[in-house]
Design an enzyme around this catalytic site. Structure first.
Site, PDB file in Angstrom:
ATOM      1  N   GLY A 289       0.789  -1.238   0.000  1.00 40.16           N
ATOM      2  CA  GLY A 289       0.000   0.000   0.000  1.00 40.16           C
ATOM      3  C   GLY A 289       0.815   1.279   0.000  1.00 40.16           C
ATOM      4  O   GLY A 289       2.020   1.278  -0.224  1.00 40.16           O
ATOM      5  N   SER A 290       0.111   2.364   0.271  1.00 34.16           N
ATOM      6  CA  SER A 290       0.640   3.717   0.093  1.00 34.16           C
ATOM      7  C   SER A 290       1.861   4.020   0.954  1.00 34.16           C
ATOM      8  O   SER A 290       1.988   3.549   2.081  1.00 34.16           O
ATOM      9  CB  SER A 290      -0.460   4.714   0.439  1.00 34.16           C
TER      10      SER A 290
END
Lengths: 140, 392
Positions: free
Chosen positions: A67-68
């Site tokens: 993810g980010s």
């Protein structure tokens, strides 16, 4: 009897504190942004086995992050409000987690032994020893 | 955070270097900071940046900044909550006090001029892939916090695309598509190539290349193509012969073929058949040329927007439009020109209650679904403009 069987050689990536705390383990990749509440440390992804439980004060183990990149800030904020984990153990370190742990002053350990990931259970106590580069699992 | 920011940045970069298995850090000439919208970084990012700023931190190298959550000129129209505005402005103040250049655009490559071969540390995937692919700048895809630390230290680990051997093509992508390239096809093509290549450096071959290099709007096609490619993959460099400034002519042995049916499949994946209630173009931010093209189509066809038409661009282009008198004419045509922000990093999808967006951008289509959970219709620029004619 388990002293050798449940002791693993690990890499201390961030921090060199001796730590002894209960384990919370996830088997799926964790995205710090989205999966962990930045103010309470509660796991908020229903896919997590420990969904609804907090990583605060625990040794939190999961294989790898996803993810980010904003996820680094989540670990920083958790520590800032005093709800960070004692340490994070992963199979493979990634930049998002590394940066987050340095910013948050969270101990980060890399443990690639499959046996650890096979044997570790929630609630076991984890002992981290930076002098000997070891992680020991203590079943309760 | 009790430690000095410079020490903190040095520790992060050294430890990163060690996990990448390199010992050297390299000086960078420029940093592009991503992860600055309050929507994406929240209180965690805000507090981190304020913490750094409160310690008197100054960036060592020139640093530009990505889009934020709104255009200050349209805060009321976009219904941005006051708390969001305040916190976003605190983020900007912190960055400004450290010396950042607030271009608030995802297209630093249209604003900053650096010679090929320059090592930089850029966040924002579309900027990173454009820098490496077209300009010959050298950067890895750095995450938000890392770009800030890179600006403080002025150095990053010397690995990945900073190295010659990693910049060589790894996959030859033969594109078998004979029709002209438009925005829809460029977006879908980038997306499917990303899905097929996943990681590495694709080299593109085929008839379509001439549209990138010869069409008067080739630059806009390249932007949309590369932005989509970086969205569906970890690819940060793609070689387009005639355009890639530092391509040495190597041809990899691994070949991937992309046909029209693959492009169709990507369109189906990105686009739904729903009826749009808003049109959004400018992901990446529109160049002046792209805005002027949009304006000309609206004028030529006598179109006045009957549904929300959002156009995102940089502040620099918006000021130029104002100077040319085009901004007010676009406004008369019903186009809301927003600088400093974009449809992905702004809360406007929620604040305006948008349900379905039509866009020419594969990147926007991907993130609008995943981050905002709404339906998207992908179309060519021309189709997007025609769509606004239909009432909501």
């Amino acid at each position: 009897m388990h002293s050798s069987l449940l002791r693993f050689r690990v890499r201390f990536i961030v921090g060199r504190r001796r730590i002894c705390a209960p384990l919370l383990i996830e088997r799926c990749p964790i995205s710090p942004l989205g999966d962990i509440d930045p103010k309470t440390g509660v796991l908020k992804n229903p896919k997590c086995r420990n969904y609804g439980k907090s990583i605060s004060g625990k040794v939190f183990a999961y294989p790898v992050s996803c993810g980010s990149t904003v996820g680094s800030y989540v670990l920083y904020q958790l520590s800032k409000v005093g709800r960070g984990p004692q340490a994070i153990v992963v199979k493979q370190v990634d930049p998002v987690l590394l940066v987050g742990c340095i910013l948050g002053g969270i101990e980060l350990v890399e443990c690639s032994h499959e046996d650890f990931w096979y044997m570790a259970r929630d609630g076991y106590v984890v002992e981290l020893n930076p002098e000997e580069h070891t992680l020991t699992l203590i079943p309760q | 955070m009790s430690r000095r920011p410079l020490e903190l940045a040095a520790e992060v970069m050294e430890k990163l270097a060690s996990i990448y298995g390199v010992s050297e850090l390299i000086e960078v000439a420029h940093v592009h900071i991503s992860g600055v919208s309050y929507l994406t970084i929240g209180d965690a990012g805000l507090e981190f940046l304020e913490d750094l700023a409160s310690k008197g931190t100054k960036f060592r190298v020139s640093a530009t900044v990505n889009p934020i959550g709104f255009d200050l000129e349209h805060v009321e129209q976009l219904k941005i909550p006051q708390d969001f505005v305040n916190k976003q402005l605190r983020i900007l103040n912190a960055l400004k006090s450290m010396g950042a250049n607030l271009i608030l655009s995802c297209t630093p490559y249209e604003i900053i001029d650096l010679p090929p071969g320059t090592h930089v540390a850029w966040g924002e995937s579309n900027a990173v892939i454009y820098a490496n692919s077209i300009l010959g700048l050298r950067t890895n895809r750095e995450g938000g916090p890392l770009t800030v630390l890179a600006a403080i230290l002025g150095k990053v680990p010397k690995y990945g695309l900073h190295l010659d051997e990693v910049r060589k093509p790894t996959h030859l992508v033969e594109v078998k598509y004979s029709q002209p390239l438009n925005h829809l096809v460029a977006s879908a093509l980038g997306y499917i190539i990303g899905e097929l290549v996943v990681t590495g450096v694709p080299l593109i071959r085929g008839n379509i290349i001439k549209y990138f290099s010869e069409s008067p709007h080739g630059h806009e096609l390249v932007k949309l193509f590369l932005a989509s490619l970086a969205t569906s993959s970890q690819v940060n460099r793609c070689i387009i012969p005639n355009l890639s400034r530092d391509y040495g002519g190597e041809v990899p042995s691994k070949v991937i073929e992309v046909e029209e049916k693959d492009i169709r499949k990507a369109i189906d994946e990105l686009s739904s058949g729903a009826t749009p209630d808003a049109i959004a173009i400018g992901c990446p931010h529109c160049s002046l040329k792209e805005v002027m093209l949009t304006y000309k189509i609206l004028e030529r066809e006598g179109i006045r927007a009957r549904k929300l038409f959002l156009l995102f661009t940089s502040r620099r282009v918006k000021e130029e439009l104002r100077r040319l008198g085009v901004l007010s004419k676009l406004s008369e045509r019903g186009v809301l020109v927003c600088a400093d922000t974009c449809i992905v990093v702004s809360p406007i999808v929620r604040t305006l209650g948008i349900k379905v967006v039509m866009t020419n951008s594969g990147k926007a289509a991907h993130y609008l679904r995943r981050m905002h959970g709404i339906d998207v219709v992908l179309g060519d620029l021309y189709d997007c403009i025609k769509e606004v004619r239909n009432g909501a």
